[in-house]
Design an enzyme around this catalytic site. Sequence first.
Site, short mmCIF file in Angstrom:
data_model
loop_
_atom_site.label_atom_id
_atom_site.label_comp_id
_atom_site.label_asym_id
_atom_site.label_seq_id
_atom_site.Cartn_x
_atom_site.Cartn_y
_atom_site.Cartn_z
CG ASP A 45 -78.78 -15.76 -1.33
OD1 ASP A 45 -78.13 -14.88 -1.59
OD2 ASP A 45 -80.28 -15.55 -1.56
CB SER A 46 -73.58 -14.82 -3.32
OG SER A 46 -72.80 -14.83 -2.29
CG ASP A 84 -77.84 -13.95 2.23
OD1 ASP A 84 -78.09 -12.73 2.73
OD2 ASP A 84 -77.09 -13.87 1.14
CE LYS A 112 -77.35 -10.33 3.07
NZ LYS A 112 -78.16 -10.51 1.70
CD GLU A 181 -76.70 -6.28 -4.70
OE1 GLU A 181 -76.27 -6.84 -5.61
OE2 GLU A 181 -77.36 -7.09 -3.72
#
Length: 264
Positions: A45-46, A84, A112, A181
């Site tokens: 989703d970045s 995602d 994810k 992360e």
Amino acid sequence: MPDVTLTTLNKLKQSGEKIVCLTAYDATFAHLESVAGVEVMLVGDSLGMVLQGHDSTLPVSIDDMAYHTRAVKRGNRGALIMADLPFMTYATLEDALRNSAQLMQAGAQVVKLEGGGWLAESISVLSRNGIPVCAHMGLTPQTVNILGGYKVQGREEAQAQVLLDDAKALEAAGASLLLLECVPPALANKITAAVSIPVIGIGAGSGTDGQVLVVHDMLGLSISGRLPRFVKNFMIGQADIASAVRAYVDAVKQVEFPAAEHEF
């Protein structure tokens, strides 16, 4: 080369060979990355930030994710595709099942989710229904407003213990992978050793089972002109994008990336 599966990733963890993961959002990059040896392609989703120009991942919809997952699927040549679930698409079990099914039908092989121990029930239900799950822990961008910004997580002993306990709980619930992360390397190493499933890191040091970067970051592309500390620009010294991707794959496999300067 045979197609990469979860079994492949588990064997890599057991053998100590690093797993290479990179984001992909379209067919061209999916083809380039998969033939270069990237084992896991993350449709992240970045894309909300690097493709759509938003200042966070929050505006991304499930339809956006399904569209890009289908594109990646068409260009893939054997990598495992992980996608995602975007913001507020797994708030309930019903939402998680419906939206995960949409991503799986679009071509994802793993979904994810971001969060901690509270995800256990959702992960259990999803895995029972044939949907493999990666649990994203540590800095979780979808909760950036609660975290107060993009900050390293797990520096304090109590918070580190919560992350370790949550990792064990999510593995027990049925998670197939973990993604850590922006956590201190010592904590990432402890979690990686404490679970039997593969652990992918970003900004978590070199001791995890694998590494992931946003492909735009890895190529030195940034609207702001600044790259995060945990990123290396692999375009430097390379003739083209394909060479840069191969350099990233080699650096992860040879445990040359991340180096000390990329750690928190």
